[in-house]
Structures are given as C-alpha cells and as structure tokens.
Design an enzyme around this catalytic site. Structure first.
Site, PDB file in Angstrom:
ATOM      1  CE  LYS A  87       3.789  -0.052  -8.083  1.00 53.32           C
ATOM      2  NZ  LYS A  87       2.656   0.895  -8.060  1.00 53.32           N
ATOM      3  CB  VAL A  96       0.498  -3.950   0.931  1.00 53.49           C
ATOM      4  CG1 VAL A  96      -0.529  -4.239  -0.143  1.00 53.49           C
ATOM      5  CG2 VAL A  96       0.141  -4.743   2.184  1.00 53.49           C
ATOM      6  CE  LYS A 140       9.063   2.702  -5.357  1.00 54.79           C
ATOM      7  NZ  LYS A 140       7.734   2.169  -5.727  1.00 54.79           N
TER       8      LYS A 140
END
Length: 239
Positions: A15, A17, A37
C-alpha cells in the site's frame, strides 16, 4: 476526484509504495498532493513511518500527515486498547481529509491493513471513514495465489456499503511471475468487477528516490496520472 482512499486486501502487500507512486505521478503531472495516514502502528514516536516513506520516495513537496501512532504492530483498535491511548473515530479522519482537500489537488488516505480493520471500540473501519468522505477506494492486492478471493471479498464489502471501488493496483509485481500471478492478472478485474489500474514492480521501494519518481507513471494507468496500459501489460505476461 480529489480524495482517494488507498486500502488493501491485507497487510504488507505494498500500500505504501503504491501510495508513493500515485503521489509521484500526480506531482509530475503538476498536481499538489497530500498524504494522510490515519493510524500508524508498530513504531515508536521517533521512528519514520509510512508518511515519511511516501515523502522520501515521492518528494518533499508532498504534505504528509499522521493522526495517531501506536507502538505495537496490531490493528489500530487493539493497539490503542493495549497502549492506553485514545482510538481514532472516522469523523476525525474525514475532518482532516477535508482540511487537506481545501488546499491540495489530490489527497491520498492510506489505511492500515485491510478495509475492515477496526479503528475504535465501536467497530468503525476505514470503510466508515470513506463513506463520510464520499471518497472512492483504490484496492491494493498482491499478485500471487489467494489474491482473487481477497480482492473479490474487498470489492463486495465496498459495494455492500455503497462505496465506489476505483480500481485495483498490484502492489508488488514479481520480476519472474509464476503461473498463478500471470493468470491472476487477467482474472482480478473479472472477479472484483473493478479495472486494473497498475502494477508496481517488486523492489520498487529500494530504488533511489529520483529513479522511483521517474518510473512511477509507467506503473500506473492514466486514471492515476500514469501511462501504464493493462492491455499491453497482459500481452507482456500471458498466462
């Protein structure tokens, strides 16, 4: 499409990368990018997390935001409970995404693990946050055996919640793919009902950042600011 949720069919499948590649391709296309995030687990307070990795690979012009961090490598709800720290509600994720959306062309919201991993005591998940954001969900899937079932289940879970699956990206395409991987490449769109929008090569994160940025668009379809063609890729790797 200004807010995109990046989820996966599981954990450790690429996810971050893929998020980095999308960010790099968008930046190269002249778009401003933020990466959110919501919950980072398994790291201490001073260790670089997924946001730092995206900034390293895609470039320092990415705006990176992490909302909460828990030290143990567990689902966010479990990690919060064990650490005694507060959990994260979907509304908080949606609020931050909206704040970033006001000043960026693209906001990428990277989940933790799969779509239905719990964030709080009420059982809320990334899917609940995606609903509040009214954002499409890009699914990252592995190439090998077992991926068809998990991709189909994830797409089914999205549609059951009236969420839009944007497409699928293979998070780590091997240099020498086996028969299952080659067959899965053609079957993933069929079983999930969503288009294949890219394949990031295995080991891409080990590239020098400049090389990563130069190549990122070639791994992604035009819908993700790239030049990758599913038809051409399928012809290159016939089953």
């Amino acid at each position: 499409m200004s807010v995109v949720v990046v989820s996966g069919t599981g954990t450790e499948i690429g996810k971050t990368v893929v998020t980095s590649a999308i960010a790099a391709a968008a930046l190269a296309a002249g778009r401003s990018v933020a990466v959110l995030k919501p919950a980072q687990t398994g790291l201490g307070p001073d260790e670089p997390g997924d946001v730092a990795e995206v900034v390293r690979l895609a470039g320092t012009s990415v705006t990176g935001v992490e909302l909460v961090r828990y030290p143990e490598p567990l689902a966010p709800d479990t990690a919060a409970r064990r650490s005694g720290l507060a959990t994260l509600a979907p509304a908080r994720i949606a609020e931050e995404a909206a704040r970033l959306d006001a000043t960026h062309d693209l906001v990428l919201v990277e989940g933790a693990g799969g779509l239905l991993v719990r964030f709080d005591e009420a059982g809320n998940t990334l899917a609940d946050a995606a609903r509040l954001m009214a954002a499409p969900v890009l699914v990252v899937a592995p190439a090998g055996l077992g991926t068809l079932n998990s991709a189909a289940l994830t797409a089914e879970a999205l549609r059951a919640r009236d969420l839009t699956p944007l497409g699928l990206v293979v998070g780590s395409w091997p240099a020498d793919p086996d028969l299952a991987s080659r067959c899965n490449l053609a079957d993933l769109p069929e079983v999930s009902g969503t288009p294949l929008l890219g394949a990031v090569p295995q080991g891409a994160a080990a590239l020098a950042p400049e090389a990563f940025r130069a190549a990122a668009a070639s791994w992604l379809a035009p819908a993700l600011d790239g030049t990758w063609s599913a038809q051409s890729f399928l012809r290159a790797w016939p089953a």
